[in-house]
Design a protein around this motif. Structure first.
Motif, PDB file in Angstrom:
ATOM      1  N   ILE A 102     -22.964  17.751  28.138  1.00  9.96           N
ATOM      2  CA  ILE A 102     -23.630  18.680  27.569  1.00  9.96           C
ATOM      3  C   ILE A 102     -22.068  19.485  28.354  1.00  9.96           C
ATOM      4  N   GLY A 103     -21.538  20.195  28.080  1.00 12.32           N
ATOM      5  CA  GLY A 103     -20.525  20.474  28.533  1.00 12.32           C
ATOM      6  C   GLY A 103     -20.314  21.439  30.076  1.00 12.32           C
ATOM      7  N   GLU A 104     -21.411  22.050  29.714  1.00 10.65           N
ATOM      8  CA  GLU A 104     -21.777  22.949  31.011  1.00 10.65           C
ATOM      9  C   GLU A 104     -23.546  23.454  30.610  1.00 10.65           C
ATOM     10  N   ILE A 105     -23.245  23.870  31.576  1.00 13.79           N
ATOM     11  CA  ILE A 105     -25.530  24.169  31.942  1.00 13.79           C
ATOM     12  C   ILE A 105     -24.960  25.445  32.619  1.00 13.79           C
ATOM     13  N   ARG A 106     -25.077  26.638  31.691  1.00 14.82           N
ATOM     14  CA  ARG A 106     -25.623  27.862  31.969  1.00 14.82           C
ATOM     15  C   ARG A 106     -26.516  28.545  31.536  1.00 14.82           C
ATOM     16  N   ASP A 107     -27.864  28.365  32.061  1.00 18.89           N
ATOM     17  CA  ASP A 107     -28.651  28.543  31.453  1.00 18.89           C
ATOM     18  C   ASP A 107     -29.836  28.412  32.098  1.00 18.89           C
ATOM     19  N   PHE A 108     -31.859  28.953  31.777  1.00 16.42           N
ATOM     20  CA  PHE A 108     -33.041  27.784  32.318  1.00 16.42           C
ATOM     21  C   PHE A 108     -33.103  26.925  30.797  1.00 16.42           C
TER      22      PHE A 108
END
Length: 383
Positions: free
Chosen positions: A236-242
């Protein structure tokens, strides 16, 4: 022997040929020479900056911007318009941001150029990111990690499940680390799926998915569908949210190896960030396998040893960059601290007693080994 860039609508082939009549347009020749300079000097981004009376061009080499040339405003506008044509953007739109990309070729090497335009007070600013499609050559052993941490990373990625988080600011080499791991894990017997925004490298044998938030195709939406695709490894390129964080952790608990990034200052802050998203502390403790925070530092030139600013082989005494890192590898004791104590302070105390080395401490080792300088470590690794 010829080495070339030439431009078409959909591909830019870089030429290294000294012929006055090679191009019908001087603008095209200039862009060719600029890209060629960037490639030969390890440039990652080209900045075109509109100013009141001119256009300044700078190239980011080893993390530092260096002025390449300054042009009059008229010629500068023509350069920006030509880049828009190559990128198939609207050349008449100068009030709104625009993003795009085009492909290129240098010899046998394929290159992606990612383009971003924004309006400024004196005209448009354009940044072209150079992405060379040589991810198959990326190797964990060459990124600069110390031997113990490298061994820890290999131990974590050889497992069949768990969430591995790589943290740091933009430009700290997180994506390169992720692709190096995926390149190592890319085997016939595993199904690897990546969810990215944007896709920076194209890898043979990997199922890569581009996010398109404008149509609702975001990380969490794609991740739900990917879990029905029988994946073994998910990037996953980036975790940005819940939502994305929760699904990633649950996937790691149901037999998947999950790799992702977070924008945090250090490894412990990554845990605090997940808590801040609202994730249950038991889920975090159970799902996380490894958290690594990293930075990139410039390496002292091996020709002039950093002493000759006029050295033709380097830039101001530096040539190339490598990573400095810190790692938390989760064991039962760390999990117990997170669940029972839920305290960053207690975790720091435990790590200190168990020979944990911070980014700054690992950076000091690179000074001792004359890989980089104290000034560089203080600049990049002080938190």
């Amino acid at each position: 022997m010829e080495e070339n860039i030439y431009f078409k609508r959909d591909i830019l082939e870089i030429k290294d040929i000294e012929e006055e009549n090679l191009y019908q347009e001087h603008i095209l020749k200039y862009i060719n020479d600029l890209v060629l300079y960037s490639l030969k000097n390890g440039g990652s981004d080209i900045h075109f900056e509109s100013r009141e009376k001119d256009l300044r061009v700078r190239v980011r080499i080893d993390g530092t911007l260096k002025e390449f040339q300054v042009f009059n405003k008229s010629f500068g506008i023509k350069i920006l318009s030509k880049i828009k044509i190559l990128t198939e953007l609207d050349i008449g739109e100068k009030r709104l941001p625009q993003d795009g990309r085009f492909k290129g070729k240098y010899g046998e090497e394929e290159i992606d150029f990612r383009v971003s335009f924004i309006p400024t007070i004196f005209g448009e600013k354009c940044v072209v990111r150079i992405l060379i499609n040589n991810a198959s050559k990326l190797d964990l052993n060459t990124l600069g990690f110390n031997n113990q941490n490298l061994k820890t990373i290999y131990e974590a990625i050889e497992r069949k499940s768990g969430l591995l988080l790589f943290c740091g600011p933009t430009g700290s080499g997180k994506t390169t680390t992720l692709y190096s791991i995926i390149n190592y894990l890319n085997k016939e017997e595993v199904n690897i799926v990546t969810i990215e925004d944007p896709i920076e490298y194209q890898l043979l044998g990997i199922n890569q998915i581009q996010c398109k938030s404008e149509i609702g195709l975001n990380f969490s939406t794609i991740l739900r569908s990917v879990l029905r695709q029988d994946p073994d490894i998910i990037l996953i390129g980036e975790i940005r949210d819940f939502e994305t964080a929760e699904i990633a952790l649950m996937a790691s608990l149901t037999g998947h190896l999950v790799l992702s990034t977070l924008h945090t200052k250090d490894s412990i802050s990554a845990i605090d960030r997940l808590v801040g998203f609202g994730i249950d502390k038991y889920t975090i403790a159970s799902g996380l396998s490894l958290v690594q925070s990293q930075r990139l530092v410039r390496k002292i030139c091996k020709i002039c040893f950093g002493k000759d600013i006029n050295c033709e082989k380097c830039n101001d005494g530096f040539k190339g960059r490598e990573a400095v890192e810190e790692i938390i590898f989760f064991n039962e004791e760390i999990r117990k601290i997170l669940i029972e104590e839920n305290s960053s302070k207690k975790l720091k105390e435990y790590l200190k007693k168990n020979n944990f080395k911070s980014i700054l401490e690992n950076g000091k080792e690179k000074i001792t080994k004359k890989i980089t300088t104290e000034k560089e470590i203080i600049k990049e690794c002080s938190i």
